[in-house]
Design an enzyme around this catalytic site. Structure first.
Site, PDB file in Angstrom:
ATOM      1  N   GLY A   7      50.717  11.680  -1.374  1.00 55.27           N
ATOM      2  CA  GLY A   7      49.330  11.240  -1.295  1.00 55.27           C
ATOM      3  C   GLY A   7      49.214   9.725  -1.352  1.00 55.27           C
ATOM      4  O   GLY A   7      49.961   9.060  -2.081  1.00 55.27           O
ATOM      5  N   ALA A  10      43.960   5.900  -3.135  1.00 52.41           N
ATOM      6  CA  ALA A  10      43.871   5.015  -4.298  1.00 52.41           C
ATOM      7  C   ALA A  10      45.106   5.113  -5.182  1.00 52.41           C
ATOM      8  O   ALA A  10      45.910   4.182  -5.275  1.00 52.41           O
ATOM      9  CB  ALA A  10      42.606   5.334  -5.102  1.00 52.41           C
ATOM     10  N   CYS A  42      34.940   5.363  -0.721  1.00 52.29           N
ATOM     11  CA  CYS A  42      33.572   5.138  -1.188  1.00 52.29           C
ATOM     12  C   CYS A  42      32.681   4.587  -0.079  1.00 52.29           C
ATOM     13  O   CYS A  42      31.447   4.610  -0.200  1.00 52.29           O
ATOM     14  CB  CYS A  42      33.563   4.205  -2.395  1.00 52.29           C
ATOM     15  SG  CYS A  42      34.468   2.675  -2.137  1.00 52.29           S
ATOM     16  N   ALA A 111      49.766  12.509  -6.112  1.00 49.36           N
ATOM     17  CA  ALA A 111      48.475  11.834  -5.954  1.00 49.36           C
ATOM     18  C   ALA A 111      47.678  12.610  -4.906  1.00 49.36           C
ATOM     19  O   ALA A 111      47.235  12.067  -3.899  1.00 49.36           O
ATOM     20  CB  ALA A 111      48.666  10.375  -5.546  1.00 49.36           C
ATOM     21  N   ARG A 133      35.131  13.531   2.887  1.00 48.36           N
ATOM     22  CA  ARG A 133      36.353  13.218   2.162  1.00 48.36           C
ATOM     23  C   ARG A 133      37.191  12.139   2.819  1.00 48.36           C
ATOM     24  O   ARG A 133      37.770  11.299   2.141  1.00 48.36           O
ATOM     25  CB  ARG A 133      37.211  14.469   1.971  1.00 48.36           C
ATOM     26  CG  ARG A 133      38.415  14.198   1.082  1.00 48.36           C
ATOM     27  CD  ARG A 133      39.400  15.323   1.007  1.00 48.36           C
ATOM     28  NE  ARG A 133      40.388  15.073  -0.038  1.00 48.36           N
ATOM     29  CZ  ARG A 133      41.455  15.809  -0.247  1.00 48.36           C
ATOM     30  NH1 ARG A 133      41.692  16.851   0.523  1.00 48.36           N
ATOM     31  NH2 ARG A 133      42.304  15.517  -1.214  1.00 48.36           N
ATOM     32  N   THR A 273      53.795  14.562 -16.312  1.00 49.57           N
ATOM     33  CA  THR A 273      53.431  15.972 -16.358  1.00 49.57           C
ATOM     34  C   THR A 273      54.354  16.698 -17.332  1.00 49.57           C
ATOM     35  O   THR A 273      55.135  16.077 -18.050  1.00 49.57           O
ATOM     36  CB  THR A 273      53.538  16.610 -14.970  1.00 49.57           C
ATOM     37  OG1 THR A 273      54.923  16.686 -14.597  1.00 49.57           O
ATOM     38  CG2 THR A 273      52.772  15.805 -13.920  1.00 49.57           C
ATOM     39  N   ALA A 280      51.693  12.408 -12.335  1.00 50.20           N
ATOM     40  CA  ALA A 280      50.523  12.724 -11.509  1.00 50.20           C
ATOM     41  C   ALA A 280      49.417  11.739 -11.839  1.00 50.20           C
ATOM     42  O   ALA A 280      49.262  11.312 -12.999  1.00 50.20           O
ATOM     43  CB  ALA A 280      50.056  14.157 -11.737  1.00 50.20           C
ATOM     44  N   GLY A 282      45.241  10.129 -10.488  1.00 54.54           N
ATOM     45  CA  GLY A 282      44.060  10.227  -9.641  1.00 54.54           C
ATOM     46  C   GLY A 282      43.212  11.466  -9.881  1.00 54.54           C
ATOM     47  O   GLY A 282      43.200  12.052 -10.969  1.00 54.54           O
TER      48      GLY A 282
END
Length: 339
Positions: A7, A10, A42, A111, A133, A273, A280, A282
């Site tokens: 991912g 951000a 955003c 992420a 999204r 985790t 992990a 976000g």
């Protein structure tokens, strides 16, 4: 050391850039199933409304920049399918080539973000029903509005994204109806404060249908009809679903990682985790509310960026801890600001 980050956007992109700054010899692979590895999500409603006119203005950094400037192997359109914790291997699908392969890791960072909620309602998958999204989502909405000369829209949900979408659709000249199951807009606010948002919306011609949930969607001649629990039908050329997001935890669950009571991946203050080799960050993780001390979900870019940097610090051997989050947020609504 080899770190694989699943991912971008951000948390993942911040983690990758920070890790490179801390360790110039680390092997870093970043996998992003979408076409853009780092973008300003955003800004998506404002791209639909034309306030941000060009798609490129939403893009912060592309895969080529990560490769050339940071020596990070950033791969777009590559989806992580499974994690083998024992072998420390991720199964990856190259979505363009249509082939699967394995990627090994010493450290893994999830992420994976959060996905818009799409309840199993009749007609939820009809053309013209959108969620917000990604950049392709915003581009598709703009094309739909332009291609059909859209005149009216229904926004389902009166929270931050719903209000921003309503404002921007009004900017595009559409008549907008907001359907909200609760009796007020902006659910995090006290009801007395939320009531102050109704006047500026109505002054711009926005219709408010509060205290009435959506029961389903129907295709009608030339458009859609949104059916509510009370039996009312709202006609629209397009519908925006803005009823919240849910952590994307399938990979973590399938790998047997611990999931918290609120449905996010459980992590400690160092973003680790239940597996010592996996972190992990976000929208996919549960975080500690700075005020109450309780675990909560705060899907905001600011905390995600900070968590990404903290994960990178710890991977590189620096002790760094996340101190919790307040969930501060702000939204412009025509000439009014709610925060």
């Amino acid at each position: 050391m080899k770190t694989v980050i699943i991912g971008g956007v951000a948390g993942g992109a911040s983690c990758a850039a920070r890790l490179r700054r801390l360790d110039e010899s680390a092997e870093i692979v970043m996998l992003e199933r979408g076409p853009h590895v780092s973008f300003a999500n955003c800004g998506l409603p404002y791209h639909v409304g034309g306030v941000i006119p060009e798609t490129r203005d939403l893009l912060i950094a592309d895969a080529e920049l990560f490769r050339s400037r940071f020596a990070i192997d950033a791969r777009t359109r590559h989806e992580a399918l499974a994690i083998d914790r024992e072998r420390r291997v991720v199964t990856v699908r190259d979505l363009e080539a249509g082939r699967d392969y394995e990627e090994s890791y010493d450290s893994l960072v999830l992420a994976t973000g959060a996905a818009p909620i799409r309840p199993p309602l009749p007609g939820i998958d009809l053309p013209g029903v959108f969620t917000v999204r990604s950049v392709p989502d915003a581009v598709a909405m703009r094309a739909w509005i332009d291609g059909r000369n859209a005149r009216q829209a229904v926004v389902v949900g009166g929270g931050f994204i719903g209000l921003e979408m309503a404002e921007n659709l009004v900017h595009r000249g559409l008549a907008v109806t907001i359907v909200e199951r609760l009796p007020q807009l902006m659910p995090p606010l006290d009801a007395e404060m939320a009531r102050l948002l109704e006047s500026p919306l109505r002054a711009k011609g926005v219709t408010l249908a509060l205290g009435d949930g959506v029961a389903g969607f129907e295709a009608i001649d030339g458009g859609l009809r949104v059916r509510t629990d009370s039996g009312v039908g709202h006609e629209a050329d397009l519908v925006i679903l803005a009823i919240g997001v849910r952590p994307e935890t399938r990979l973590a669950r399938d790998a047997g990682l611990e999931i918290g009571a609120r449905g996010g991946v459980r992590v400690d203050a160092r973003m680790q985790t239940s597996d010592p080799h996996i972190r992990a960050v976000g929208d996919a993780v549960e975080v500690r509310d700075f005020v109450t001390g309780d675990e909560t979900l705060i899907p905001l870019a600011g905390p995600a960026n900070r968590q990404g940097r903290i994960a990178a610090d710890n991977i590189a051997g620096r002790v760094s801890e996340f101190r919790g989050v307040q969930g501060t947020a702000i939204c412009g609504l025509f000439d009014t600001v709610v925060a």
